[in-house]
Design a protein around this motif. Structure first.
Motif, PDB file in Angstrom:
ATOM      1  N   LEU A  51       5.207   6.597   0.159  1.00 61.90           N
ATOM      2  CA  LEU A  51       5.437   6.952  -1.246  1.00 61.90           C
ATOM      3  C   LEU A  51       4.130   7.227  -1.978  1.00 61.90           C
ATOM      4  CD1 LEU A  51       8.042   4.205  -2.255  1.00 61.90           C
ATOM      5  CD2 LEU A  51       8.508   6.527  -1.422  1.00 61.90           C
ATOM      6  N   GLU A  52       4.209   8.088  -3.005  1.00 59.44           N
ATOM      7  CA  GLU A  52       3.089   8.295  -3.918  1.00 59.44           C
ATOM      8  C   GLU A  52       3.165   7.276  -5.047  1.00 59.44           C
ATOM      9  OE1 GLU A  52       2.354  12.412  -5.200  1.00 59.44           O
ATOM     10  OE2 GLU A  52       4.013  12.962  -3.870  1.00 59.44           O
ATOM     11  N   ARG A  53       2.045   7.055  -5.691  1.00 59.96           N
ATOM     12  CA  ARG A  53       2.022   6.112  -6.815  1.00 59.96           C
ATOM     13  C   ARG A  53       2.987   6.558  -7.911  1.00 59.96           C
ATOM     14  NH1 ARG A  53      -3.163   6.177  -8.010  1.00 59.96           N
ATOM     15  NH2 ARG A  53      -3.699   4.272  -6.874  1.00 59.96           N
ATOM     16  N   ARG A  54       3.021   7.865  -8.163  1.00 51.51           N
ATOM     17  CA  ARG A  54       3.890   8.370  -9.239  1.00 51.51           C
ATOM     18  C   ARG A  54       5.365   8.144  -8.919  1.00 51.51           C
ATOM     19  NH1 ARG A  54       2.232  14.669  -8.889  1.00 51.51           N
ATOM     20  NH2 ARG A  54       0.252  13.686  -8.394  1.00 51.51           N
ATOM     21  N   GLU A  55       5.734   8.181  -7.631  1.00 49.10           N
ATOM     22  CA  GLU A  55       7.120   7.909  -7.232  1.00 49.10           C
ATOM     23  C   GLU A  55       7.486   6.458  -7.516  1.00 49.10           C
ATOM     24  OE1 GLU A  55       8.595  10.154  -3.442  1.00 49.10           O
ATOM     25  OE2 GLU A  55       6.477   9.665  -3.089  1.00 49.10           O
ATOM     26  N   ILE A  56       6.553   5.558  -7.238  1.00 50.41           N
ATOM     27  CA  ILE A  56       6.793   4.136  -7.467  1.00 50.41           C
ATOM     28  C   ILE A  56       6.983   3.853  -8.949  1.00 50.41           C
ATOM     29  CG2 ILE A  56       5.655   1.875  -7.399  1.00 50.41           C
ATOM     30  CD1 ILE A  56       4.402   2.770  -4.724  1.00 50.41           C
ATOM     31  N   GLU A  57       6.099   4.386  -9.774  1.00 51.83           N
ATOM     32  CA  GLU A  57       6.193   4.149 -11.218  1.00 51.83           C
ATOM     33  C   GLU A  57       7.459   4.768 -11.800  1.00 51.83           C
ATOM     34  OE1 GLU A  57       2.488   5.677 -12.568  1.00 51.83           O
ATOM     35  OE2 GLU A  57       1.337   3.901 -11.938  1.00 51.83           O
ATOM     36  N   SER A  58       7.832   5.943 -11.288  1.00 54.20           N
ATOM     37  CA  SER A  58       9.057   6.592 -11.751  1.00 54.20           C
ATOM     38  C   SER A  58      10.292   5.774 -11.378  1.00 54.20           C
ATOM     39  CB  SER A  58       9.160   8.001 -11.153  1.00 54.20           C
ATOM     40  OG  SER A  58      10.376   8.613 -11.503  1.00 54.20           O
ATOM     41  N   TYR A  59      10.303   5.231 -10.168  1.00 54.44           N
ATOM     42  CA  TYR A  59      11.419   4.396  -9.682  1.00 54.44           C
ATOM     43  C   TYR A  59      11.618   3.196 -10.604  1.00 54.44           C
ATOM     44  CZ  TYR A  59      13.850   1.038  -6.661  1.00 54.44           C
ATOM     45  OH  TYR A  59      14.723   0.106  -6.155  1.00 54.44           O
ATOM     46  N   LEU A  60      10.519   2.514 -10.963  1.00 56.61           N
ATOM     47  CA  LEU A  60      10.622   1.331 -11.806  1.00 56.61           C
ATOM     48  C   LEU A  60      11.040   1.700 -13.229  1.00 56.61           C
ATOM     49  CD1 LEU A  60       7.416  -0.588 -10.630  1.00 56.61           C
ATOM     50  CD2 LEU A  60       9.782  -1.024  -9.948  1.00 56.61           C
TER      51      LEU A  60
ATOM     52  N   HIS B 272       0.835  -1.212   0.000  1.00 57.87           N
ATOM     53  CA  HIS B 272       0.000   0.000   0.000  1.00 57.87           C
ATOM     54  C   HIS B 272       0.870   1.262   0.000  1.00 57.87           C
ATOM     55  CE1 HIS B 272      -2.820  -3.005   1.838  1.00 57.87           C
ATOM     56  NE2 HIS B 272      -3.596  -2.456   0.932  1.00 57.87           N
ATOM     57  N   HIS B 273       0.377   2.310  -0.683  1.00 57.30           N
ATOM     58  CA  HIS B 273       1.112   3.573  -0.755  1.00 57.30           C
ATOM     59  C   HIS B 273       0.177   4.727  -0.388  1.00 57.30           C
ATOM     60  CE1 HIS B 273      -0.981   3.832  -4.577  1.00 57.30           C
ATOM     61  NE2 HIS B 273      -0.379   2.727  -4.980  1.00 57.30           N
ATOM     62  N   LYS B 274       0.652   5.958  -0.522  1.00 55.14           N
ATOM     63  CA  LYS B 274      -0.127   7.127  -0.090  1.00 55.14           C
ATOM     64  C   LYS B 274      -1.468   7.248  -0.798  1.00 55.14           C
ATOM     65  CE  LYS B 274       3.298  10.363   1.744  1.00 55.14           C
ATOM     66  NZ  LYS B 274       3.864  11.725   1.649  1.00 55.14           N
ATOM     67  N   ASN B 275      -1.485   6.955  -2.093  1.00 55.07           N
ATOM     68  CA  ASN B 275      -2.736   7.074  -2.840  1.00 55.07           C
ATOM     69  C   ASN B 275      -3.769   6.066  -2.343  1.00 55.07           C
ATOM     70  OD1 ASN B 275      -0.354   7.898  -4.640  1.00 55.07           O
ATOM     71  ND2 ASN B 275      -2.096   8.851  -5.676  1.00 55.07           N
ATOM     72  N   ASP B 276      -3.308   4.845  -2.029  1.00 54.48           N
ATOM     73  CA  ASP B 276      -4.209   3.849  -1.446  1.00 54.48           C
ATOM     74  C   ASP B 276      -4.776   4.359  -0.128  1.00 54.48           C
ATOM     75  OD1 ASP B 276      -3.803   1.875  -3.439  1.00 54.48           O
ATOM     76  OD2 ASP B 276      -1.943   1.257  -2.481  1.00 54.48           O
ATOM     77  N   ASN B 277      -3.926   4.966   0.662  1.00 58.61           N
ATOM     78  CA  ASN B 277      -4.345   5.473   1.970  1.00 58.61           C
ATOM     79  C   ASN B 277      -5.397   6.567   1.808  1.00 58.61           C
ATOM     80  OD1 ASN B 277      -4.383   5.606   4.731  1.00 58.61           O
ATOM     81  ND2 ASN B 277      -2.394   6.589   4.954  1.00 58.61           N
ATOM     82  N   ALA B 278      -5.162   7.485   0.872  1.00 60.00           N
ATOM     83  CA  ALA B 278      -6.120   8.579   0.634  1.00 60.00           C
ATOM     84  C   ALA B 278      -7.461   8.036   0.155  1.00 60.00           C
ATOM     85  CB  ALA B 278      -5.541   9.560  -0.388  1.00 60.00           C
ATOM     86  N   GLU B 279      -7.423   7.047  -0.732  1.00 62.07           N
ATOM     87  CA  GLU B 279      -8.662   6.437  -1.228  1.00 62.07           C
ATOM     88  C   GLU B 279      -9.436   5.780  -0.090  1.00 62.07           C
ATOM     89  OE1 GLU B 279      -7.166   3.765  -4.131  1.00 62.07           O
ATOM     90  OE2 GLU B 279      -6.491   5.358  -5.470  1.00 62.07           O
ATOM     91  N   THR B 280      -8.714   5.103   0.800  1.00 57.22           N
ATOM     92  CA  THR B 280      -9.348   4.435   1.942  1.00 57.22           C
ATOM     93  C   THR B 280     -10.020   5.442   2.863  1.00 57.22           C
ATOM     94  OG1 THR B 280      -7.736   2.629   1.877  1.00 57.22           O
ATOM     95  CG2 THR B 280      -8.909   2.968   3.951  1.00 57.22           C
ATOM     96  N   VAL B 281      -9.338   6.543   3.145  1.00 53.50           N
ATOM     97  CA  VAL B 281      -9.903   7.575   4.025  1.00 53.50           C
ATOM     98  C   VAL B 281     -11.176   8.163   3.421  1.00 53.50           C
ATOM     99  CG1 VAL B 281      -9.525   9.864   5.015  1.00 53.50           C
ATOM    100  CG2 VAL B 281      -7.709   8.156   5.105  1.00 53.50           C
ATOM    101  N   LEU B 282     -11.127   8.491   2.136  1.00 51.24           N
ATOM    102  CA  LEU B 282     -12.299   9.083   1.479  1.00 51.24           C
ATOM    103  C   LEU B 282     -13.462   8.097   1.449  1.00 51.24           C
ATOM    104  CD1 LEU B 282     -13.304  11.630   0.137  1.00 51.24           C
ATOM    105  CD2 LEU B 282     -12.475  10.758  -2.057  1.00 51.24           C
ATOM    106  N   TRP B 283     -13.155   6.840   1.185  1.00 51.95           N
ATOM    107  CA  TRP B 283     -14.185   5.805   1.163  1.00 51.95           C
ATOM    108  C   TRP B 283     -14.821   5.660   2.550  1.00 51.95           C
ATOM    109  CZ3 TRP B 283     -13.175  -0.002  -0.468  1.00 51.95           C
ATOM    110  CH2 TRP B 283     -14.405  -0.646  -0.600  1.00 51.95           C
ATOM    111  N   ASN B 284     -13.980   5.603   3.587  1.00 51.68           N
ATOM    112  CA  ASN B 284     -14.494   5.504   4.957  1.00 51.68           C
ATOM    113  C   ASN B 284     -15.372   6.711   5.306  1.00 51.68           C
ATOM    114  OD1 ASN B 284     -13.147   3.104   5.352  1.00 51.68           O
ATOM    115  ND2 ASN B 284     -11.422   4.016   6.440  1.00 51.68           N
TER     116      ASN B 284
END
Length: 466
Positions: free
Chosen positions: A166-175, A127-139
């Motif tokens: 990490l943000e999703r964009r950071e992960i994709e950029s790293y790879l 899980h990353h920051k974007n997942d966390n934000a989505e979870t909070v908004l959903w809750n």
């Protein structure tokens, strides 16, 4: 970015050199990034890694390709890998879950299985920051308290999330910079799941028209609320012990004089904790039940409020007593249940959401099935290898409060427990490809449900029923 993850792990005390990490690897960008981060950390810290990939049986050839990719990456990197094939659609139908919920349960079950069998110490998820934000908004949209606003915890018991910084964009950029490929789950682009709708529509709108750092700000706020939530939780536990007492029979009394000294901001939290402890679970204990109990303090002695799981709250001289419901003759409420036997694949099963229903391989049952409470010598089979565990030890391991253990209903084949209603089914009685006839047991009332049915339909007389 590696330093960022390393410091995050250190801050939250996730890993040490003596650990063996069980990592969930789906093949997507997030989990592949997690794998490479853990492999690099392993060189520095010296812990061990084992990977788990779960094929859900939902996406056909694309899921097969994901599995092959994960196998090739793990082989190339020298990472131990365990692969499981699951029928998530069937599991969802059987347990009356969405496919998303069923997939999560199946994955977690396999992760925990590998943890036990391989001597693991923690399970790492991507899980990353974007997942966390989505979870909070959903809750927030569904209705939540402080805990829900805290989102995903960096570390929760055996579960760790090293990429939550990490943000999703950071992960994709790293790879991308390192030329590391990954799989794309095409179902993430569809709107079948609520989380996908939030991800694909709500956040793009917010980031375009409100603030392009919306997800980051929500995730950072959730981290702060998570820290505050832990403090509130500790204070809630302290005040719960302060204002309650346990009577004979496991009944809990919230003492009015002492409850009045609990800070107003914590009163509902304390009552919610009391009700969850009495029920032995959190599911279905909501704000409406807390409000009912709190209103009793202003009522006359003898006033009552119905609660889930066969509980009730009763106004007494000292305050409010939480106990099991009583019938008119003063006896404890009995479970209302139904049993029937049918041929496998003979019909489509649909059940009321209020029922506790489970399915068992009928032909391996050796005794008369009894619906009863625990007895000395009871045991349950906990895994596919047939390992047994004393029922008492199971209750201890799953932290079921001692005061409610005697009130939990069991489906028993002699001393062997087929089902701990509301908790767990024995692995020994699972329906398999070899099953010919199925015994279905539904429990509608008593300690496992808040239902008010008063009749018993014993169904087919041919079943092994007491």
């Amino acid at each position: 970015m590696y330093k960022k993850v390393r410091e995050y792990i250190k801050t939250h005390k996730m890993l040490g050199d003596e650990d063996k990490v069980i990592a969930g690897i789906s093949g997507g960008a997030d989990s592949i990034c997690l794998l490479f981060m853990l492999l690099r950390l392993k060189q520095e810290m010296g812990f061990q890694i084992a990977c788990v990939h779960v094929h859900h049986g939902l996406r056909g050839e694309s899921a097969d390709r994901d599995e092959e990719y994960v196998r090739s990456v793990c082989k190339k990197e020298g990472a131990e890998l365990f692969v499981y094939h699951e029928n998530v659609k069937g599991y969802a139908r059987k347990h009356r879950l969405t496919e998303e919920e069923a997939g999560r349960e199946v994955r977690r079950s396999r992760f925990e299985e590998v943890l036990r069998e391989q001597g693991g110490t923690c399970i790492a998820l991507a899980h990353h920051k974007n997942d966390n934000a989505e979870t909070v908004l959903w809750n927030l949209c569904r209705g939540t308290g402080l805990k829900g606003l805290g989102g995903i915890s960096p570390k929760n018991g055996i579960w760790i999330r090293p990429l939550l910084c990490l943000e999703r964009r950071e992960i994709e950029s790293y790879l991308e910079k390192r030329g590391i490929s990954y799989c794309t789950d095409e179902t993430n682009l569809e709107d079948d799941y609520i989380r996908n709708r939030i991800r694909n529509h709500v956040f793009p709108y917010l980031e375009r028209y409100v603030n392009d750092k919306t997800a980051v700000h929500i995730a950072e706020c959730a981290e702060r609320l998570c820290s505050i939530g832990k403090y509130i939780e500790a204070e809630t536990e302290r005040y719960e012990k302060f204002c309650t007492k346990t009577e004979e029979g496991g009944r809990t009394v919230v003492i009015q004089e002492l409850f009045g000294q609990v800070p107003d901001a914590l009163k509902t939290e304390v009552l919610h904790k009391v009700l969850c402890a009495a029920a032995g679970r959190r599911k279905d204990i909501g704000q409406i039940h807390v409000t009912r109990v709190q209103s009793l303090f202003a009522g006359q002695t003898g006033r009552r409020a119905d609660l889930p799981y066969g509980l009730e709250a009763v106004r007494c001289y000292e305050g409010v007593r939480i106990c099991k419901k009583k019938l008119a003759d003063g006896k404890e409420e009995k479970p209302v249940y139904r049993m029937r036997v049918f041929e496998k694949n003979s019909e489509t099963l649909t059940f009321s959401q209020k029922n506790y229903t489970n399915w068992f391989d009928y032909d391996i049952i050796t005794n008369t099935v009894k619906i009863r409470h625990r007895q000395p010598g009871d045991y349950i089979v906990i895994d596919k290898e047939g390992r047994k565990q004393k029922l008492k030890q199971y209750f201890i391991n799953t932290k079921i409060p001692q005061e409610i253990r005697d009130s939990i209903w069991l489906a028993a084949d002699g001393k062997e427990i087929m089902w701990i209603a509301g908790y767990r089914q024995s692995q020994a009685y699972q329906v398999t490809d070899n099953t010919k006839r199925i015994l279905e047991i539904s429990i509608y009332g008593g300690e496992t449900d808040g239902g008010d049915s008063k009749s018993v339909d014993s169904g087919d007389r041919g079943c092994k029923e007491d």
